[in-house]
Design a protein around this motif. Structure first.
Motif, short mmCIF file in Angstrom:
data_model
loop_
_atom_site.label_atom_id
_atom_site.label_comp_id
_atom_site.label_asym_id
_atom_site.label_seq_id
_atom_site.Cartn_x
_atom_site.Cartn_y
_atom_site.Cartn_z
N ALA A 244 57.09 11.80 -25.08
CA ALA A 244 58.02 10.78 -25.56
C ALA A 244 59.29 10.75 -24.72
CB ALA A 244 58.37 11.03 -27.03
N ALA A 245 59.65 11.89 -24.16
CA ALA A 245 60.85 11.98 -23.32
C ALA A 245 60.65 13.07 -22.29
CB ALA A 245 62.08 12.27 -24.16
N VAL A 246 61.32 12.91 -21.17
CA VAL A 246 61.35 13.92 -20.11
C VAL A 246 62.81 14.04 -19.68
CG1 VAL A 246 60.65 14.51 -17.75
CG2 VAL A 246 59.04 13.34 -19.27
N VAL A 247 63.28 15.27 -19.57
CA VAL A 247 64.63 15.51 -19.08
C VAL A 247 64.53 16.01 -17.65
CG1 VAL A 247 66.70 16.94 -19.32
CG2 VAL A 247 65.58 16.02 -21.36
N VAL A 248 65.33 15.43 -16.76
CA VAL A 248 65.45 15.92 -15.40
C VAL A 248 66.82 16.58 -15.30
CG1 VAL A 248 65.47 15.36 -12.95
CG2 VAL A 248 63.95 14.10 -14.49
N ASP A 249 66.80 17.90 -15.11
CA ASP A 249 68.03 18.68 -15.02
C ASP A 249 68.55 18.64 -13.59
OD1 ASP A 249 70.08 20.52 -15.11
OD2 ASP A 249 68.78 22.24 -15.51
N LEU A 250 69.67 17.97 -13.39
CA LEU A 250 70.28 17.82 -12.07
C LEU A 250 71.42 18.80 -11.85
CD1 LEU A 250 70.50 13.91 -12.00
CD2 LEU A 250 68.67 15.36 -11.10
N SER A 251 71.65 19.72 -12.77
CA SER A 251 72.84 20.58 -12.72
C SER A 251 72.89 21.48 -11.49
CB SER A 251 72.95 21.42 -13.99
OG SER A 251 71.88 22.34 -14.09
N ARG A 252 71.76 21.76 -10.87
CA ARG A 252 71.74 22.61 -9.68
C ARG A 252 71.33 21.83 -8.43
NH1 ARG A 252 70.94 26.03 -13.79
NH2 ARG A 252 71.95 28.05 -13.64
N LEU A 253 71.42 20.51 -8.52
CA LEU A 253 71.10 19.67 -7.38
C LEU A 253 72.34 19.60 -6.48
CD1 LEU A 253 68.65 18.06 -6.39
CD2 LEU A 253 69.69 16.04 -7.41
N ALA A 254 72.22 20.07 -5.26
CA ALA A 254 73.35 20.10 -4.34
C ALA A 254 73.54 18.77 -3.62
CB ALA A 254 73.15 21.21 -3.30
N PHE A 255 72.46 18.00 -3.44
CA PHE A 255 72.54 16.77 -2.67
C PHE A 255 71.44 15.83 -3.13
CE2 PHE A 255 71.08 14.24 0.97
CZ PHE A 255 72.25 13.59 1.31
N CYS A 256 71.77 14.55 -3.15
CA CYS A 256 70.79 13.51 -3.47
C CYS A 256 71.11 12.29 -2.62
CB CYS A 256 70.83 13.16 -4.96
SG CYS A 256 69.57 11.98 -5.47
N ASP A 257 70.11 11.80 -1.86
CA ASP A 257 70.33 10.60 -1.06
C ASP A 257 69.64 9.42 -1.74
OD1 ASP A 257 67.61 10.78 -0.42
OD2 ASP A 257 67.96 11.26 1.69
N ILE B 282 62.28 18.98 -16.20
CA ILE B 282 62.07 19.19 -14.77
C ILE B 282 63.42 19.57 -14.19
CG2 ILE B 282 61.34 18.19 -12.58
CD1 ILE B 282 59.77 16.08 -14.23
N GLY B 283 63.55 20.82 -13.77
CA GLY B 283 64.80 21.29 -13.18
C GLY B 283 64.73 21.20 -11.67
N LEU B 284 65.76 20.64 -11.07
CA LEU B 284 65.82 20.49 -9.62
C LEU B 284 66.94 21.35 -9.07
CD1 LEU B 284 65.46 16.60 -9.35
CD2 LEU B 284 63.66 18.34 -9.29
N ARG B 285 66.63 22.11 -8.00
CA ARG B 285 67.64 22.94 -7.34
C ARG B 285 67.51 22.72 -5.84
NH1 ARG B 285 67.77 29.09 -8.83
NH2 ARG B 285 65.68 28.43 -9.24
N GLY B 286 68.60 22.34 -5.20
CA GLY B 286 68.57 22.11 -3.76
C GLY B 286 68.90 20.66 -3.45
#
Length: 153
Positions: A77-90, A50-54
């Protein structure tokens, strides 16, 4: 270690690239680009990503939770969350990641965060979540063997 269940050797799973590009020959699904968070899902030979951008924040966390639930419906069995393009997280966004990790664990899987940097990485560290989540500096690649490992590429 994550068993690929195929017994075949595996090469590179994916490369760091635009989230909307093809990954392993399958087109990625893009959702929610209009609310400040683009959510892109693709399936690597190892696991869903799951890639996140924004921005992952109060207004966008519900969209991430819905998409994570869709991915978890197949009980990977596993899920990867790609945070490499996440600009902000609260804190609401962190709460959504914690909820996804909890649901994944309840289903017998593992949630892995990849590519956290900047403010997102600092938030995970300050809250101590960097000791709870498995964190990879980049997207995983498979190790050529009968099984695969999640190691940074």
């Amino acid at each position: 270690m994550i068993d690929a269940r195929s017994g075949q050797s595996r090469g590179e799973v994916m490369a760091m690239g635009e989230h909307d590009q093809d990954h392993d020959g399958a087109r990625a699904t893009i959702r929610g680009a209009g609310d400040g968070l683009a959510i892109v899902v693709w399936h690597s030979v190892v696991c869903p990503v799951i890639g996140l951008r924004g921005e992952l924040r109060a207004a966008t966390a519900a969209g991430f939770i819905r998409e994570a639930d869709r991915v978890l419906a197949s009980r990977p069995a596993a899920v990867v969350v790609d945070l490499s393009r996440l600009a902000f997280c609260d804190f609401e966004g962190v709460g959504a990641l914690i909820g996804a990790e909890r649901r994944t664990r309840e289903l017998g899987g593992r949630l892995v965060l990849a590519g956290a940097r900047g403010g997102c990485a600092r938030l995970l560290h300050r809250t101590g979540l960097d000791r709870i989540f498995r964190l990879l500096p980049g997207l995983p690649v498979a190790v050529p063997s009968g099984s695969t490992q999640l190691v940074a590429g």
